[in-house]
Design a protein around this motif. Sequence first.
Motif, mmCIF file in Angstrom:
data_model
loop_
_atom_site.group_PDB
_atom_site.id
_atom_site.type_symbol
_atom_site.label_atom_id
_atom_site.label_comp_id
_atom_site.label_asym_id
_atom_site.label_seq_id
_atom_site.Cartn_x
_atom_site.Cartn_y
_atom_site.Cartn_z
ATOM 1 N N ASP A 189 0.844 -1.194 0.000
ATOM 2 C CA ASP A 189 0.000 0.000 0.000
ATOM 3 C C ASP A 189 0.876 1.240 0.000
ATOM 4 O OD1 ASP A 189 -1.827 1.998 0.290
ATOM 5 O OD2 ASP A 189 -2.635 1.320 2.200
ATOM 6 N N LEU A 246 -8.596 9.140 -3.311
ATOM 7 C CA LEU A 246 -8.998 7.779 -2.987
ATOM 8 C C LEU A 246 -7.973 7.096 -2.100
ATOM 9 C CD1 LEU A 246 -10.391 6.348 -6.353
ATOM 10 C CD2 LEU A 246 -11.667 6.663 -4.245
ATOM 11 N N ARG A 264 -8.057 8.504 1.463
ATOM 12 C CA ARG A 264 -9.259 8.068 2.181
ATOM 13 C C ARG A 264 -9.150 6.596 2.546
ATOM 14 N NH1 ARG A 264 -14.593 7.158 0.043
ATOM 15 N NH2 ARG A 264 -13.936 8.110 -1.913
ATOM 16 N N SER A 265 -8.617 5.782 1.662
ATOM 17 C CA SER A 265 -8.446 4.366 1.985
ATOM 18 C C SER A 265 -7.496 4.171 3.156
ATOM 19 C CB SER A 265 -7.946 3.596 0.760
ATOM 20 O OG SER A 265 -9.002 3.332 -0.146
ATOM 21 N N THR A 266 -6.431 4.966 3.199
ATOM 22 C CA THR A 266 -5.497 4.866 4.330
ATOM 23 C C THR A 266 -6.213 5.140 5.644
ATOM 24 O OG1 THR A 266 -3.580 5.462 2.973
ATOM 25 C CG2 THR A 266 -3.403 5.816 5.347
ATOM 26 N N ARG A 285 -5.329 -1.585 -2.096
ATOM 27 C CA ARG A 285 -5.081 -0.334 -1.392
ATOM 28 C C ARG A 285 -6.199 0.691 -1.603
ATOM 29 N NH1 ARG A 285 -2.363 4.075 -3.836
ATOM 30 N NH2 ARG A 285 -1.956 3.855 -6.067
ATOM 31 N N LEU A 286 -6.992 0.538 -2.656
ATOM 32 C CA LEU A 286 -8.099 1.454 -2.900
ATOM 33 C C LEU A 286 -9.450 0.861 -2.508
ATOM 34 C CD1 LEU A 286 -7.073 2.879 -6.407
ATOM 35 C CD2 LEU A 286 -6.598 3.844 -4.142
ATOM 36 N N PRO A 298 -11.089 0.078 0.347
ATOM 37 C CA PRO A 298 -11.987 0.703 1.330
ATOM 38 C C PRO A 298 -12.761 1.883 0.756
ATOM 39 C CG PRO A 298 -9.876 0.203 2.353
ATOM 40 C CD PRO A 298 -9.699 -0.025 0.879
ATOM 41 N N ALA A 299 -12.093 2.742 0.003
ATOM 42 C CA ALA A 299 -12.788 3.898 -0.573
ATOM 43 C C ALA A 299 -13.770 3.466 -1.654
ATOM 44 C CB ALA A 299 -11.771 4.889 -1.148
ATOM 45 N N GLU A 314 -16.832 2.092 0.161
ATOM 46 C CA GLU A 314 -17.601 3.168 0.784
ATOM 47 C C GLU A 314 -18.394 3.937 -0.268
ATOM 48 O OE1 GLU A 314 -16.518 6.106 4.332
ATOM 49 O OE2 GLU A 314 -15.650 6.801 2.431
#
Length: 367
Positions: free
Chosen positions: A61, A73, A76-78, A348-349, A351-352, A355
Amino acid sequence: MSERTTGTGEAPHYDLAVVGAGAVGALTAYYAVRRDPGRRVAVITHAGRGAGATRLSAGFDTPTGHNPAQRALAARSTALFDELAAELGDAGRAPVDVRWLVARENTAALDATMADGGCTRPVTAEERALLDRTFPGLAYGGDEVLLASAPMMAGQPQWLTDRLLDEVLGRPDNTLLEGFRVTDVRRTGGRVELVAADGSRITAAKAVLAPGPWVLDGPVASAARERGARVKKVVAFHIMTPPPPGAPALVLEDADAFLLPHRPGGHWIFSITSPDWDRGPDEPLAIDARDRELARALLARHVPGFLPHLLGGRVFSDCFTPGHLPVVDTVGGDDVVMAIGGSGSGYRLAPAMAEDALNLLDGRTRT
């Protein structure tokens, strides 16, 4: 009685159907029940939990992006990964130091990709000494420079996906349908009906389709192609020598490649950019001579001491979209959303992406 039909032969009904049990699908299902614990969720997969790109992802990541939307993105994912770690007690992620090998003239462009606004810096003498011990024969041209950045994260996509699905399936009204290859999504009687290749079907009030590399062989294929989606082969070689304690990752920025210490396996992962496009996940996939030649050329130029240890690796497919920007959008109505286009960065992307998919379905403003 089959879990796919009721005693009367009617299709079972759910509040939400999530097609795809990879990182994006698992996160979508997890966020859905977190928002509404009473929401009945069916997770659907024809290939098993975490199959495809998620199972073989290196989980590296780097919160970077080559355009503002990508960087937003990634950032926000982090933040969402940090939330997951707090909620679950562990998100399967650990920091790893990162060093970058980049053309001197591209240093400013590299800094501009950092989602957190951070900047790279020249490596110190101590850091250079560690690099020389870690990467035997480390070499680069006079027009290239070694840089350091803030630590980034090495994750375990398969482990996290399993953990999230366990949380979802721990609720009695939720289910996982395996071996259910969705071939058609249609609307009937005010519901979304999902039909499998064998004729099985379920209905749901809403659906999220996150098919990963199977995107062009399913119900959103036409919409995905309209948005420029393509599938390509992804290759990550193994360097079969153990990383020393404290070993950093080395990103060959201009070659779009990286060397990542893989602690669980006791070896290195060497990810390269394969030139093979339009190679779907159901085709026979293998590391071929062209892949190996590319990997050997990069190692010969920069880390020749690793050449004798280049043995085997991982090969899979992923969906790529223009600008490597994921597509999260409704399909044919506001009750079905597709979340596609990880472009090699799906973990790595994820989660965003998840959401955003739920925000579209729930009538919330997309972040």
